[in-house]
Design an enzyme around this catalytic site. Structure first.
Site, PDB file in Angstrom:
ATOM      1  N   GLY A   8       0.797  -1.224   0.000  1.00 17.09           N
ATOM      2  CA  GLY A   8       0.000   0.000   0.000  1.00 17.09           C
ATOM      3  C   GLY A   8       0.830   1.275   0.000  1.00 17.09           C
ATOM      4  N   GLY A  15      16.703   7.286  -3.097  1.00 15.81           N
ATOM      5  CA  GLY A  15      16.620   8.388  -2.143  1.00 15.81           C
ATOM      6  C   GLY A  15      17.994   8.940  -1.823  1.00 15.81           C
ATOM      7  N   TYR A  47      22.414   9.850  13.445  1.00 18.07           N
ATOM      8  CA  TYR A  47      23.254  10.678  12.568  1.00 18.07           C
ATOM      9  C   TYR A  47      23.435  12.096  13.123  1.00 18.07           C
ATOM     10  CZ  TYR A  47      22.240   7.055   9.025  1.00 18.07           C
ATOM     11  OH  TYR A  47      22.090   5.876   8.333  1.00 18.07           O
TER      12      TYR A  47
HETATM   13  P1  NAP Z   1      27.570   5.202  -0.244  1.00 16.95           P
HETATM   14  O1  NAP Z   1      26.305   5.854  -0.598  1.00 16.95           O
HETATM   15  O2  NAP Z   1      27.817   3.813  -0.724  1.00 16.95           O
HETATM   16  O3  NAP Z   1      28.814   6.075  -0.699  1.00 16.95           O
HETATM   17  C1  NAP Z   1      28.938   7.428  -0.385  1.00 16.95           C
HETATM   18  C2  NAP Z   1      30.265   7.914  -0.963  1.00 16.95           C
HETATM   19  O4  NAP Z   1      30.219   7.822  -2.394  1.00 16.95           O
HETATM   20  C3  NAP Z   1      30.545   9.364  -0.611  1.00 16.95           C
HETATM   21  O5  NAP Z   1      31.932   9.453  -0.385  1.00 16.95           O
HETATM   22  C4  NAP Z   1      30.165  10.123  -1.889  1.00 16.95           C
HETATM   23  O6  NAP Z   1      30.951  11.274  -2.092  1.00 16.95           O
HETATM   24  C5  NAP Z   1      30.501   9.107  -2.947  1.00 16.95           C
HETATM   25  N1  NAP Z   1      29.690   9.283  -4.138  1.00 16.95           N
HETATM   26  C6  NAP Z   1      28.343   9.442  -4.203  1.00 16.95           C
HETATM   27  N2  NAP Z   1      27.935   9.528  -5.470  1.00 16.95           N
HETATM   28  C7  NAP Z   1      29.047   9.447  -6.249  1.00 16.95           C
HETATM   29  C8  NAP Z   1      29.263   9.478  -7.631  1.00 16.95           C
HETATM   30  N3  NAP Z   1      28.262   9.598  -8.506  1.00 16.95           N
HETATM   31  N4  NAP Z   1      30.547   9.369  -8.077  1.00 16.95           N
HETATM   32  C9  NAP Z   1      31.561   9.218  -7.218  1.00 16.95           C
HETATM   33  N5  NAP Z   1      31.424   9.181  -5.877  1.00 16.95           N
HETATM   34  C10 NAP Z   1      30.161   9.277  -5.401  1.00 16.95           C
HETATM   35  O7  NAP Z   1      27.788   5.168   1.353  1.00 16.95           O
HETATM   36  P2  NAP Z   1      26.958   5.386   2.692  1.00 16.95           P
HETATM   37  O8  NAP Z   1      26.886   6.799   3.050  1.00 16.95           O
HETATM   38  O9  NAP Z   1      27.569   4.422   3.656  1.00 16.95           O
HETATM   39  O10 NAP Z   1      25.498   4.817   2.397  1.00 16.95           O
HETATM   40  C11 NAP Z   1      24.444   5.622   1.898  1.00 16.95           C
HETATM   41  C12 NAP Z   1      23.374   5.881   2.949  1.00 16.95           C
HETATM   42  O11 NAP Z   1      22.859   4.652   3.465  1.00 16.95           O
HETATM   43  C13 NAP Z   1      23.860   6.615   4.208  1.00 16.95           C
HETATM   44  O12 NAP Z   1      24.105   7.978   3.960  1.00 16.95           O
HETATM   45  C14 NAP Z   1      22.717   6.329   5.151  1.00 16.95           C
HETATM   46  O13 NAP Z   1      21.616   7.186   4.858  1.00 16.95           O
HETATM   47  C15 NAP Z   1      22.423   4.873   4.806  1.00 16.95           C
HETATM   48  N6  NAP Z   1      23.149   3.944   5.711  1.00 16.95           N
HETATM   49  C16 NAP Z   1      22.392   3.216   6.583  1.00 16.95           C
HETATM   50  C17 NAP Z   1      23.016   2.349   7.464  1.00 16.95           C
HETATM   51  C18 NAP Z   1      22.179   1.548   8.423  1.00 16.95           C
HETATM   52  O14 NAP Z   1      22.746   0.942   9.357  1.00 16.95           O
HETATM   53  N7  NAP Z   1      20.878   1.495   8.233  1.00 16.95           N
HETATM   54  C19 NAP Z   1      24.415   2.194   7.465  1.00 16.95           C
HETATM   55  C20 NAP Z   1      25.160   2.933   6.544  1.00 16.95           C
HETATM   56  C21 NAP Z   1      24.505   3.781   5.661  1.00 16.95           C
HETATM   57  P3  NAP Z   1      30.416  12.791  -1.904  1.00 16.95           P
HETATM   58  O15 NAP Z   1      29.774  12.853  -0.536  1.00 16.95           O
HETATM   59  O16 NAP Z   1      31.657  13.575  -2.023  1.00 16.95           O
HETATM   60  O17 NAP Z   1      29.439  13.088  -2.993  1.00 16.95           O
END
Ligand code: NAP
Length: 274
Positions: A8, A15, A47
């Protein structure tokens, strides 16, 4: 933006992740992302940026109702009283009167609160209309099954690490059978996939970057949504441009079959505290 339907709910397939975005940079990134077309924002109590995320949403010229807003309960906020209180605090910080999705960030520490107690309190928030959907994060398949059996409100998603170097086939199959979304976090392996030769080769065929191929590989799978984090406008734009090409079955399989050394190296790197 493509959306996925489950139980639903209608959820934008891609995102904005906001882990490690703080202060003014967080506010501006959220606002820029919304202006570029993002309609799904992922934050967490842990965060420490909910207020900046809320400010970014306030700055953007986008209706709150058009945004799918997600936050997660901190590990310290799992008793009924703390679920209730911390959810209200999250609403206040985010500047909204409802959450689209509230997740349990990671399995409970058993002596602090039981899963049943946490889920009951989250169900109360759903009944009161301040939370539209609930879900879990970092739950293995068995624990997800237990959460589904315990909760009256459906478990909409399990948010877990998922990218070409992190196999989630068992969990994904379970999710697909039971209409639970798998939300892929760290979809770029925190930058680890950017020089992957398979992603580079496949990307060259479509004029796409390795990051775009990694994201396309995720959103092309049934029941998968993803939340890449990006802070520059260029990365935000690049990550959104993954809905105008399609990988072949052969490419999907090749990407799903990563080099074992890379998987091992990624795992070791993800254990480091820096
Ligand atoms: P990610 O999204 O795998 O990687 C982020 C990195 O990739 C940053 O250094 C970013 O650089 C770079 N990047 C992004 N787009 C790019 C592109 N098009 N080309 C080159 N580099 C790029 O890592 P993440 O932050 O670990 O994961 C994403 C989200 O998942 C988190 O922000 C969070 O919201 C969520 N998360 C949840 C958990 C959980 O336990 N539930 C754990 C970890 C993460 P820039 O910032 O310089 O653009």
């Amino acid at each position: 933006m493509e959306t996925i339907h489950a139980q639903g709910a209608e959820i934008p397939a891609l995102g904005l992740g906001t882990w490690q975005l703080t202060g003014q940079a967080c506010r501006e990134t959220v606002s820029t992302a919304l202006e570029l077309g993002y309609r799904h924002v992922d934050t967490a109590q842990a965060y420490g940026n909910e207020r900046q995320v809320g400010a970014g949403i306030e700055d953007a010229d986008v209706d709150r109702d058009d945004i799918f807003l997600v936050t997660k309960l901190d590990v310290r906020n799992r008793t009924a009283e703390r679920v209730r209180r911390s959810a209200r605090e999250s609403l206040e910080k985010l500047g909204t009167d409802y959450l689209d999705l509230l997740l349990i960030h990671q399995p409970n520490i058993p002596f602090l609160a039981s899963l049943d107690e946490t889920l009951d309190a989250m169900n109360d928030l759903v009944d009161e209309g301040v939370v539209r959907h609930i879900g879990v994060s970092n739950f293995p398949t068995g624990m997800l099954g237990r959460a589904r059996e315990t909760s009256v409100a459906p478990i909409l998603t399990d948010q877990v690490q998922y990218h070409p170097y992190w196999d989630q086939r068992k969990l994904l199959t379970y999710c697909q059978i039971h209409d639970v979304l798998l939300t892929a976090y760290s979809p770029l392996a925190r930058g680890g996939v950017l020089d992957d030769p398979v992603l580079v080769t496949v990307g060259n065929r479509y004029g796409k970057s390795p990051a775009q191929v990694a994201l396309r590989w995720l959103v092309q799978q049934e029941g998968v949504v993803t939340v890449p984090k990006a802070s520059s406008r260029a990365h935000l734009e690049e990550n959104l441009a993954v809905f105008d090409f399609e990988l072949t079955d052969e490419e999907m399989a090749r990407i799903r079959n990563p080099d074992r050394v890379k998987t091992g190296l990624h795992f070791l790197r993800s254990q480091l505290p820096f």
